[in-house]
Design an enzyme around this catalytic site. Structure first.
Site, mmCIF file in Angstrom:
data_model
loop_
_atom_site.group_PDB
_atom_site.id
_atom_site.type_symbol
_atom_site.label_atom_id
_atom_site.label_comp_id
_atom_site.label_asym_id
_atom_site.label_seq_id
_atom_site.Cartn_x
_atom_site.Cartn_y
_atom_site.Cartn_z
ATOM 1 N N ASP A 62 0.734 21.643 -61.875
ATOM 2 C CA ASP A 62 2.117 21.578 -62.635
ATOM 3 C C ASP A 62 3.325 21.554 -61.782
ATOM 4 O O ASP A 62 4.311 22.158 -61.638
ATOM 5 C CB ASP A 62 2.487 23.036 -63.245
ATOM 6 C CG ASP A 62 1.690 24.166 -62.059
ATOM 7 O OD1 ASP A 62 1.027 23.564 -61.592
ATOM 8 O OD2 ASP A 62 2.680 25.518 -62.980
ATOM 9 N N GLU A 63 2.905 21.229 -59.720
ATOM 10 C CA GLU A 63 3.777 21.892 -58.788
ATOM 11 C C GLU A 63 3.806 20.389 -57.921
ATOM 12 O O GLU A 63 2.748 19.984 -57.696
ATOM 13 C CB GLU A 63 4.092 22.976 -58.568
ATOM 14 C CG GLU A 63 5.076 23.487 -57.154
ATOM 15 C CD GLU A 63 4.128 24.494 -56.739
ATOM 16 O OE1 GLU A 63 4.604 25.125 -55.744
ATOM 17 O OE2 GLU A 63 2.963 25.079 -56.755
#
Length: 447
Positions: A105-106
């Site tokens: 998610d990053e």
């Protein structure tokens, strides 16, 4: 550092929990906690509604339940999270060839390398368009930070949470960082933060005022130099498109300590096989076998053995893991076991098959033990995992739904889909109900 805020950092907001809320209308706007639900489970992600109660990632699940007893507690659906992550990473790669994923998610993106931004105005437009594209593709929100360095872009995305965008103009970095707590800087955890506070250093400005020599005295040469540079907003690290995999590993935490040495050995053999499957799935092999053991008193031991060359042979890895286990005292009980392979390569050494043959007797013995123990173990796993909380199911009469909970021979299901306009109805079934079966997750966004 560059003179334009063309490094972008994207961080999806409470990613796992947000995916669960998007797919389950009855949980939208409510406290959701995703993680291991056993006595020794930990929180993977908590929704912002759950964070109000003090729940946060890496917290023991038991503590989270005490803080937020009415939250929804769900088992992760990693396959779904990965598929959504691939969608998001695809959007990022459309902006630049230099995308550095940090997790599902990053990621960092070098907009200058993609010639999609060259100044503050164009960077802001790209960031806003990216957030809109992510919402259109996945229904989820992400926070964006834009700055002239990776460190500052990540700080900016933290400030932007949730669902926002923050751009740090070049030349304003020192003024912005100055009043912030020392914990804002990468690498300053609780222990370092406490050490600095005892020395009278609480803010980034006070780090800069203390001077490089004092920081080296307090923290050591490498950490002191790095922290001083960060306090001055100096960060020359490039965005790296491919992050090299350094190791492949698997581990399991057990709800009840394992005291039986034979059972410990069987678990290590099973973990070795899982590790090799993951290794082969990545097209890799490795030279160094690593065993991790966390004992009853939370002490964690690691043992390693380096082979003559890289291998992906399960017998070789099993044999090495068994030898490593021989050197560890597990008398008091074991709460976690892990097997890993490092020193990775994309080929194997043929002469290692001789080593596999040498260990064939031990491997066969372990396999024989495993055959005896496996039916009981599988029966227990099936009872525990057949209907994990939060996972998708389908009923022949009622359609698609998700498991709210199970136990005592019953499973409770809420029947709703991501597109449902209202929370769905709840029904309870026998766990062996022939009309109920596991199902694949539905897309969060139709089409």
């Amino acid at each position: 550092m560059r003179n334009a805020p063309t490094i972008l950092h994207l961080d999806m907001d409470a990613f796992f929990a947000s995916v669960e809320q998007a797919s389950k209308p009855s949980l939208r706007g409510k406290a959701v906690v995703v993680g291991g639900l056993g006595p020794r489970g930990v929180v993977a992600t908590a929704s912002y509604e759950a964070r109000v109660f003090g729940v946060h990632s890496a917290m023991p699940m038991g503590q989270a339940r005490r803080l937020a007893p009415n939250a929804a507690y769900l088992v992760p659906r990693f396959g779904l999270y990965r598929s959504i992550s691939e969608q998001v990473m695809g959007l990022l790669r459309g902006l630049s060839p230099l995308v550095e994923p940090l997790s599902l998610d990053e990621a960092f993106v070098d907009l200058e390398a993609g010639e999609t931004a060259w100044d503050a105005g164009s960077a802001r437009l790209v960031g806003e368009r990216l957030r809109a594209d992510i919402r259109a593709a996945t229904g989820l929100s992400g926070s964006v930070g834009l700055a002239a360095s990776k460190m500052l872009a990540k700080i900016a995305s933290e400030q932007a949470k949730p669902d926002g965008l923050v751009l740090i103009e070049p030349g304003t970095e020192r003024a912005m960082l100055g009043p912030m707590t020392v914990r804002t800087l990468p690498g300053v955890g609780p222990a370092t933060g406490d050490h600095l506070r005892r020395a009278g250093i609480a803010t980034v400005d006070e780090i800069a005022e203390a001077g490089e020599d004092e920081l080296v005295r307090l923290l050591g040469k490498a950490h002191g130099h790095a922290l001083y540079a960060m306090a001055l907003a100096h960060d020359e690290r490039p965005v790296v498109a491919e992050r090299e995999t350094k190791s492949v590993s698997v581990e399991d935490t057990y709800d009840v300590d394992i005291h039986d040495r034979l059972r410990v050995g069987i678990e290590v053999q099973r973990l070795a096989d899982r590790c090799v499957r993951r290794l082969r799935g990545a097209g890799l092999s490795g030279r160094t076998i690593v065993l991790k053991v966390r004992r009853y008193d939370f002490s964690t031991l690691t043992r390693s053995e380096t082979l003559r060359g890289p291998t992906d042979d399960p017998a070789v890895v099993r044999e090495a893991a068994a030898r490593l286990l021989d050197s560890v005292d597990t008398t008091g009980g074991v709460r976690l076991l892990g097997v890993g392979v490092s020193g990775l390569a994309d080929y194997t050494q043929e002469d290692l098959f001789a080593q596999a043959a040498a260990g064939e007797g031990a491997a066969e013995s372990a396999a024989a033990d495993e055959d005896v123990a496996e039916p009981v173990a599988e029966e227990q796993v099936a009872a525990e995992r057949r209907w994990p909380a939060g996972h998708d199911v389908r009923h022949a009469e009622y359609g698609h739904g998700w498991v709210q909970g199970s136990g005592l021979g019953r499973v409770t299901v809420r029947f709703e889909t991501p597109g449902s306009l209202e929370p769905g109805r709840v029904r309870t079934f026998r766990v062996e109900d022939p009309g109920l079966e596991p199902a694949e997750p539905l897309p969060l966004v139709p089409g």
